[in-house]
Design an enzyme around this catalytic site. Structure first.
Site, mmCIF file in Angstrom:
data_model
loop_
_atom_site.group_PDB
_atom_site.id
_atom_site.type_symbol
_atom_site.label_atom_id
_atom_site.label_comp_id
_atom_site.label_asym_id
_atom_site.label_seq_id
_atom_site.Cartn_x
_atom_site.Cartn_y
_atom_site.Cartn_z
ATOM 1 N N ARG A 197 0.836 -1.220 0.000
ATOM 2 C CA ARG A 197 0.000 0.000 0.000
ATOM 3 C C ARG A 197 0.865 1.262 0.000
ATOM 4 O O ARG A 197 0.521 2.269 0.629
ATOM 5 C CB ARG A 197 -0.966 0.025 1.176
ATOM 6 N N LYS A 224 0.949 -8.736 13.902
ATOM 7 C CA LYS A 224 -0.292 -9.114 13.222
ATOM 8 C C LYS A 224 -0.342 -10.632 13.284
ATOM 9 O O LYS A 224 0.515 -11.302 12.697
ATOM 10 C CB LYS A 224 -0.254 -8.614 11.778
ATOM 11 N N GLU A 272 -5.570 -12.543 8.178
ATOM 12 C CA GLU A 272 -5.246 -12.542 6.746
ATOM 13 C C GLU A 272 -4.064 -13.459 6.436
ATOM 14 O O GLU A 272 -3.167 -13.105 5.689
ATOM 15 C CB GLU A 272 -4.931 -11.120 6.273
ATOM 16 N N ARG A 307 -17.978 -9.472 8.597
ATOM 17 C CA ARG A 307 -16.607 -9.056 8.878
ATOM 18 C C ARG A 307 -16.555 -7.932 9.913
ATOM 19 O O ARG A 307 -15.674 -7.903 10.762
ATOM 20 C CB ARG A 307 -15.956 -8.617 7.559
ATOM 21 N N LYS A 361 -7.903 -0.563 14.518
ATOM 22 C CA LYS A 361 -8.157 0.331 13.379
ATOM 23 C C LYS A 361 -9.334 1.246 13.701
ATOM 24 O O LYS A 361 -10.222 0.868 14.463
ATOM 25 C CB LYS A 361 -8.465 -0.471 12.115
ATOM 26 N N ASP A 372 -12.019 -1.694 7.281
ATOM 27 C CA ASP A 372 -10.663 -1.479 6.780
ATOM 28 C C ASP A 372 -10.486 -0.126 6.092
ATOM 29 O O ASP A 372 -10.423 -0.074 4.857
ATOM 30 C CB ASP A 372 -10.300 -2.606 5.806
ATOM 31 N N GLU A 381 -5.355 3.009 15.405
ATOM 32 C CA GLU A 381 -4.584 2.908 14.157
ATOM 33 C C GLU A 381 -5.358 3.603 13.046
ATOM 34 O O GLU A 381 -6.494 3.238 12.756
ATOM 35 C CB GLU A 381 -4.364 1.429 13.797
ATOM 36 N N GLU A 415 -4.715 4.136 0.912
ATOM 37 C CA GLU A 415 -5.084 2.899 0.222
ATOM 38 C C GLU A 415 -6.454 2.979 -0.444
ATOM 39 O O GLU A 415 -6.608 2.639 -1.616
ATOM 40 C CB GLU A 415 -5.045 1.737 1.219
ATOM 41 N N GLU A 425 -15.489 11.517 -0.560
ATOM 42 C CA GLU A 425 -16.594 10.709 -0.030
ATOM 43 C C GLU A 425 -17.812 10.779 -0.953
ATOM 44 O O GLU A 425 -18.502 9.786 -1.175
ATOM 45 C CB GLU A 425 -16.968 11.217 1.371
ATOM 46 N N TRP A 478 -13.677 -11.755 0.788
ATOM 47 C CA TRP A 478 -13.246 -10.832 1.828
ATOM 48 C C TRP A 478 -14.377 -10.272 2.701
ATOM 49 O O TRP A 478 -14.144 -9.432 3.569
ATOM 50 C CB TRP A 478 -12.456 -9.671 1.203
HETATM 51 O O1 GCW Z 1 -5.828 -2.641 4.618
HETATM 52 C C1 GCW Z 1 -5.565 -3.995 4.490
HETATM 53 C C2 GCW Z 1 -4.602 -4.038 3.387
HETATM 54 C C3 GCW Z 1 -3.502 -5.052 3.554
HETATM 55 C C4 GCW Z 1 -2.935 -4.910 4.959
HETATM 56 C C5 GCW Z 1 -4.028 -5.191 5.948
HETATM 57 C C6 GCW Z 1 -3.596 -4.966 7.388
HETATM 58 C C7 GCW Z 1 -0.678 -5.109 5.692
HETATM 59 O O2 GCW Z 1 -5.267 -4.196 2.186
HETATM 60 O O3 GCW Z 1 -2.561 -4.790 2.584
HETATM 61 O O4 GCW Z 1 -1.813 -5.719 5.169
HETATM 62 O O5 GCW Z 1 -5.123 -4.351 5.746
HETATM 63 O O6 GCW Z 1 -3.931 -3.918 7.914
HETATM 64 O O7 GCW Z 1 -2.953 -5.814 7.959
#
Ligand code: GCW
Length: 657
Positions: free
Chosen positions: A139, A260, A264, A314, A338, A343, A365, A371, A489, A519
């Site tokens: 990213r 992490k 994922e 999710r 986050k 995401d 975070e 991204e 937005e 996803w």
């Molecule tokens: O935002 C998503 C991204 C991934 C990233 C993941 C994360 C580093 O698409 O590329 O991986 O989250 O935050 O771990």
């Protein structure tokens, strides 16, 4: 130097050429050397003269001294006619004080007698780099890594300028490698990369920055040669202890690890039937003797979903994974959450864990790397978003219940907490791909240090430092920045539904890009409705919030409109507060968003001749792209909705068939 100075672009101050200064201090060491170097660079550019060392007749005296009643990172500046005193409980605070002094001198905000005192809002103010050992950046939209190249660690002039830049806005921790710890990155823990890491850590330490690494939870197997990475296994525990001892004893100012795990595809304690707390606490024990910290990410969900499954959500999963562990984490573990439950979409509700966790250190975070917000090819100034997140009232029943209160330790008195951002730097000449994206990096540091600053204040500071204080320059760029997130937005996926992007690289509109993917991010558009029901009648996500938030989000009528499609499945003929239907609202905002970008481009064009030509041209080119690309977003989304509903725009504008 083949890169720009970003906001450290010191320039002559009108009417002050030849003004003399001298610096006095009893302090010495790497931080103080860096203070001298910064003052030299800045004063040579601003006043045409470096400051003298030691008391000098006829010069304004800058006195730097320690005041042990103050915090190590706090500072006080007192300016009178002939003296400027900067006091702090530590050398880091003196450094921050000097950067504030320079910022004020440069922007003309140090007039008359001044007395100010600052204490950082957040104990940890951390940059997360998703840089890979081969030199790519996950990213990353500003070139390649300046930390790694061909599986080597790079330390050079740019490392120092990076540290200066970060320290100048108060960042005090940096994780240099990607949270996906792949290829040779697990070996960063070992002898193999020790020498350059020590060199880098020394540079960082001179700027008050602690070096952190992301680790791979399978390291005992991957690099330790063990047959297990079970966090409860004695051999594994001993291996981590020894690895940490070796790192902390040799790498100066080493801070700890970002992890992490079980997310994922990254390895974690689940493989052995252990919990996140088992994993994090084992590592916390290993780093504790050295004052180390384990930052454990909460970005955990099932990324192997089947689109036919309409039960798994999710958005619910991070909360489900962690809420039951509240109170079980060691005091040197911080959960890094986050800002939203999914995401980094352009709009999401604030993550329910902030209000949910009451006995756990937390860190917010955010993503400065764009991204999902235009990948630094679109201007999208994110400080208005960060402001909203920090001010969000979690309603968790605590005295201080906003996100900023919880992550700064104000409510619970925690020391290990703060704010982290996935940052947007790379080896591009301008550091951040888009020149205006530097405002996000600058702003992240500033708001992490002073969590009451407004986006406008931060924008004005950044503009003045980067481009100078010409009123039109200040005004136009501030307008561009402040319009940009709302504009993005408007032309993006509507009303927080998110995800209408091209799969994997996440750039550009693609309404169905993730619709049948694994996803877990589905819009489920039909001819009559759009969205997923996350109320108590649906996936139940809204119930993860305390009252009155749970009830507010639960009903279409009380749900804040900007989050409508995050929480609800809504008919296209639903009447919005404006009196328009949902469908018409989508058409309107998409037309408006693209028009806003045209206005932004015109505001920039009006600055021709006032901004250094190369820098002017760089931004002009990106804005021209954004003008076209926002139309692509507008048309793809509007056409999709039109084809589904066959209801034309009430205002008769062009929607392609
Ligand atoms: O935002 C998503 C991204 C991934 C990233 C993941 C994360 C580093 O698409 O590329 O991986 O989250 O935050 O771990």
């Amino acid at each position: 130097m083949d890169y720009t100075k970003v906001w450290l672009n010191y320039r002559p101050i009108e009417g002050a050429q030849g003004k003399k200064h001298c610096v006095c201090t009893r302090e010495s060491g790497a931080v103080i050397d860096n203070i001298y170097a910064e003052l030299d660079t800045a004063f040579a550019a601003m006043y045409g003269e470096k400051p003298a060392r030691g008391l000098t007749d006829g010069a304004v005296k800058i006195d730097l001294f320690l005041d042990k009643t103050m915090g190590k990172e706090s500072y006080r500046i007192e300016k009178s006619d002939r003296t400027i005193d900067i006091a702090s409980g530590g050398q880091e605070g003196l450094l921050y004080g000097v950067f504030e002094l320079l910022r004020r001198m440069q922007t003309g905000t140090l007039e008359g007698n001044v007395r100010l005192e600052k204490k950082p809002s957040n104990p940890l103010r951390m940059a997360n780099h998703w840089d890979n050992m081969e030199g790519t950046i996950e990213r990353g939209y500003s070139g390649m890594s300046f930390f790694f190249e061909n599986n080597e660690v790079i330390v050079n002039e740019r490392t120092r300028d990076y540290a200066r830049m970060m320290a100048s806005v108060g960042i005090n921790a940096s994780v240099i490698n990607n949270v996906n710890v792949r290829t040779t990155a697990p070996w960063l823990l070992t002898e193999r990369y020790r020498a350059p890491l020590i060199e880098m850590a020394k540079i960082f330490a001179g700027y008050g920055i602690r070096l952190f690494l992301s680790l791979n939870f399978a390291s005992p197997v991957r690099v330790g040669g063990l047959d297990t990475a079970d966090p409860c296994d004695e051999k594994v525990i001993a291996w981590w202890k020894e690895t940490c001892r070796d790192l902390f004893e040799n790498v100066p100012n080493f801070g700890g690890f970002l992890v992490k795990a079980d997310s994922e595809g990254e390895f974690g304690p689940f493989a052995y039937g252990r919990t996140h707390a088992d994993g994090a606490n084992m590592l916390a024990d290993a780093v504790r003797p050295y004052g180390g910290i384990i930052v454990w990410r909460c970005f955990v969900y099932n990324c192997q979903q089947d689109w036919r499954d309409n039960v798994t959500d999710r958005a619910c999963q991070s909360y489900i994974n962690f809420i039951g562990l509240d109170g079980q984490f060691a005091d040197n573990v911080i959960l890094q959450i986050k800002n939203g439950p999914v995401d980094f979409q352009v709009r999401e509700p604030v993550h329910p864990l902030f209000g949910g966790l009451k006995h756990t250190n937390m860190m917010l975070e955010v993503q400065v790397a764009q991204e999902y917000t235009g990948q630094q090819r679109h201007v999208c100034y994110l400080l208005p978003e960060f402001r909203e997140i920090l001010d969000f009232k979690t309603c968790n029943g605590e005295k201080y219940d906003t996100v900023k209160d919880l992550i700064s330790g104000k409510n619970y008195g925690y020391k290990n907490c703060g704010i982290a951002a996935v940052v947007n730097t790379g080896n591009d000449a301008n550091w951040t791909g888009h020149d205006l994206a530097a405002a996000n990096l600058y702003g992240f540091g500033r708001i992490a240090f002073e969590d009451t600053l407004t986006p406008e204040q931060i924008a004005r500071e950044w503009i003045a430092l980067t481009y100078g204080t010409d009123e039109q320059v200040m005004e136009n760029i501030e307008k561009i920045l402040m319009m940009s997130w709302p504009a993005y937005e408007k032309y993006n996926a509507p009303l927080a539904i998110g995800w209408m992007v091209n799969p994997s690289y996440h750039f550009g509109p693609n309404v169905d890009g993730y619709e049948y993917d694994r996803w877990g991010t589905y819009h489920r558009i039909s001819h009559s409705a759009i969205g997923r029901d996350r109320s108590s009648r649906g996936t139940g996500y809204a119930q993860q919030y305390p009252e009155p938030l749970a009830s507010m989000y639960n009903e279409i009528d009380t749900c804040p409109e900007e989050l409508l499609l995050f929480f609800h499945r809504v008919r296209f003929d639903h009447v919005m507060k404006s009196g328009e239907t949902l469908l018409q609202h989508i058409y309107d905002t998409h037309f408006e968003g693209a028009e806003d970008v045209e206005k932004m481009a015109a505001l920039w064009d009006a600055l021709e001749g006032k901004i250094e030509p190369e820098a002017f041209a760089r931004v002009k080119e990106r804005l021209a792209f954004q003008v076209e690309h926002s139309k692509e977003w507008r048309d793809r989304i509007n056409t999709y909705m039109y084809r589904m509903t066959e209801i034309p725009d009430a205002k008769g504008r062009k929607i392609y068939e």
